[in-house]
Design a protein around this motif. Sequence first.
Motif, PDB file in Angstrom:
ATOM      1  N   PHE A   1      87.305  47.105  30.121  1.00 24.65           N
ATOM      2  CA  PHE A   1      86.160  46.416  30.697  1.00 24.65           C
ATOM      3  C   PHE A   1      86.112  46.537  32.218  1.00 24.65           C
ATOM      4  O   PHE A   1      85.178  46.051  32.839  1.00 24.65           O
ATOM      5  CB  PHE A   1      86.134  44.939  30.282  1.00 24.65           C
ATOM      6  CG  PHE A   1      85.681  44.756  28.862  1.00 24.65           C
ATOM      7  CD1 PHE A   1      84.353  44.915  28.519  1.00 24.65           C
ATOM      8  CD2 PHE A   1      86.584  44.450  27.866  1.00 24.65           C
ATOM      9  CE1 PHE A   1      83.919  44.760  27.217  1.00 24.65           C
ATOM     10  CE2 PHE A   1      86.166  44.300  26.556  1.00 24.65           C
ATOM     11  CZ  PHE A   1      84.831  44.460  26.230  1.00 24.65           C
TER      12      PHE A   1
ATOM     13  N   ARG B   1      83.152  44.917  36.573  1.00 24.59           N
ATOM     14  CA  ARG B   1      83.565  44.378  35.275  1.00 24.59           C
ATOM     15  C   ARG B   1      82.394  44.497  34.319  1.00 24.59           C
ATOM     16  O   ARG B   1      81.306  44.017  34.595  1.00 24.59           O
ATOM     17  CB  ARG B   1      84.005  42.930  35.389  1.00 24.59           C
ATOM     18  CG  ARG B   1      84.475  42.344  34.069  1.00 24.59           C
ATOM     19  CD  ARG B   1      85.164  41.011  34.251  1.00 24.59           C
ATOM     20  NE  ARG B   1      86.351  41.087  35.085  1.00 24.59           N
ATOM     21  CZ  ARG B   1      87.548  41.502  34.673  1.00 24.59           C
ATOM     22  NH1 ARG B   1      87.704  41.914  33.447  1.00 24.59           N
ATOM     23  NH2 ARG B   1      88.568  41.495  35.491  1.00 24.59           N
ATOM     24  N   GLN B   2      82.641  45.153  33.181  1.00 25.59           N
ATOM     25  CA  GLN B   2      81.607  45.322  32.176  1.00 25.59           C
ATOM     26  C   GLN B   2      81.428  44.028  31.399  1.00 25.59           C
ATOM     27  O   GLN B   2      82.406  43.352  31.066  1.00 25.59           O
ATOM     28  CB  GLN B   2      81.973  46.441  31.209  1.00 25.59           C
ATOM     29  CG  GLN B   2      80.943  46.663  30.117  1.00 25.59           C
ATOM     30  CD  GLN B   2      81.364  47.718  29.128  1.00 25.59           C
ATOM     31  OE1 GLN B   2      82.085  48.652  29.456  1.00 25.59           O
ATOM     32  NE2 GLN B   2      80.914  47.568  27.896  1.00 25.59           N
ATOM     33  N   ALA B   3      80.196  43.685  31.103  1.00 29.71           N
ATOM     34  CA  ALA B   3      79.916  42.517  30.271  1.00 29.71           C
ATOM     35  C   ALA B   3      80.455  42.774  28.869  1.00 29.71           C
ATOM     36  O   ALA B   3      80.378  43.894  28.356  1.00 29.71           O
ATOM     37  CB  ALA B   3      78.417  42.254  30.215  1.00 29.71           C
ATOM     38  N   GLU B   4      81.011  41.751  28.264  1.00 33.31           N
ATOM     39  CA  GLU B   4      81.586  41.920  26.929  1.00 33.31           C
ATOM     40  C   GLU B   4      80.508  42.020  25.852  1.00 33.31           C
ATOM     41  O   GLU B   4      80.718  42.651  24.828  1.00 33.31           O
ATOM     42  CB  GLU B   4      82.553  40.771  26.625  1.00 33.31           C
ATOM     43  CG  GLU B   4      83.769  40.841  27.517  1.00 33.31           C
ATOM     44  CD  GLU B   4      84.807  39.790  27.180  1.00 33.31           C
ATOM     45  OE1 GLU B   4      84.835  39.314  26.037  1.00 33.31           O
ATOM     46  OE2 GLU B   4      85.582  39.450  28.081  1.00 33.31           O
ATOM     47  N   GLN B   5      79.362  41.382  26.089  1.00 31.55           N
ATOM     48  CA  GLN B   5      78.262  41.445  25.125  1.00 31.55           C
ATOM     49  C   GLN B   5      77.409  42.684  25.395  1.00 31.55           C
ATOM     50  O   GLN B   5      76.993  42.905  26.529  1.00 31.55           O
ATOM     51  CB  GLN B   5      77.388  40.194  25.225  1.00 31.55           C
ATOM     52  CG  GLN B   5      78.111  38.921  24.852  1.00 31.55           C
ATOM     53  CD  GLN B   5      78.528  38.919  23.388  1.00 31.55           C
ATOM     54  OE1 GLN B   5      77.796  39.388  22.530  1.00 31.55           O
ATOM     55  NE2 GLN B   5      79.713  38.427  23.113  1.00 31.55           N
TER      56      GLN B   5
ATOM     57  N   SER C   1      92.548  48.709  30.792  1.00 29.91           N
ATOM     58  CA  SER C   1      91.628  47.579  30.688  1.00 29.91           C
ATOM     59  C   SER C   1      90.202  48.128  30.600  1.00 29.91           C
ATOM     60  O   SER C   1      89.544  48.326  31.618  1.00 29.91           O
ATOM     61  CB  SER C   1      91.790  46.673  31.910  1.00 29.91           C
ATOM     62  OG  SER C   1      90.963  45.559  31.802  1.00 29.91           O
TER      63      SER C   1
END
Length: 163
Positions: free
Chosen positions: A50, A68-72, A48
């Motif tokens: 992110f 959790r990494q930001a998707e943007q 995973s």
Amino acid sequence: MIALTESTLRNSFVNVSLRERKAIVAPADLADRDWDRLDYLGWRDPKSPFLGFVVAEIDSVPFGLQLRQAEQPTRSRPQCSWCSDVTLPNDVVFFSARRTGRAGKAGNSVGTLLCAGFECSKNVRRLDPPAYLGHDAAAARDRRIESLRAHVDGFFRDLMSED
């Protein structure tokens, strides 16, 4: 940093459920790490991308956080909040972490900009070229290491506070 076993590492996480804790994939090279040169242990989940994990010593006790990494992506090239390296050889991304306790269960989180691959310990140990005549590069490196440790400690304490 003290050397961690997989069991100690897994039990250190404070902002995850029991199910999430069991699902954490520990780094494969845990036994081969140079613990004396790490200010914290950070890694990404290979399944995973992110998800990230960070374990640090707070008052000589290991504590772990799931991030959790930001998707943007960020719009400009940011600076890491922990190592504050202005000549980063790596990417910096926005991570958020769920708070511990009631606040975390209510959905509260804290965010920060970090090196994408958690390279801070390596970044702060580089000897920079002399900035001026008489510049003590080793002392500057030692100050960066202490600053990194203070930033990591502050982030963990903020996440674990009950305020």
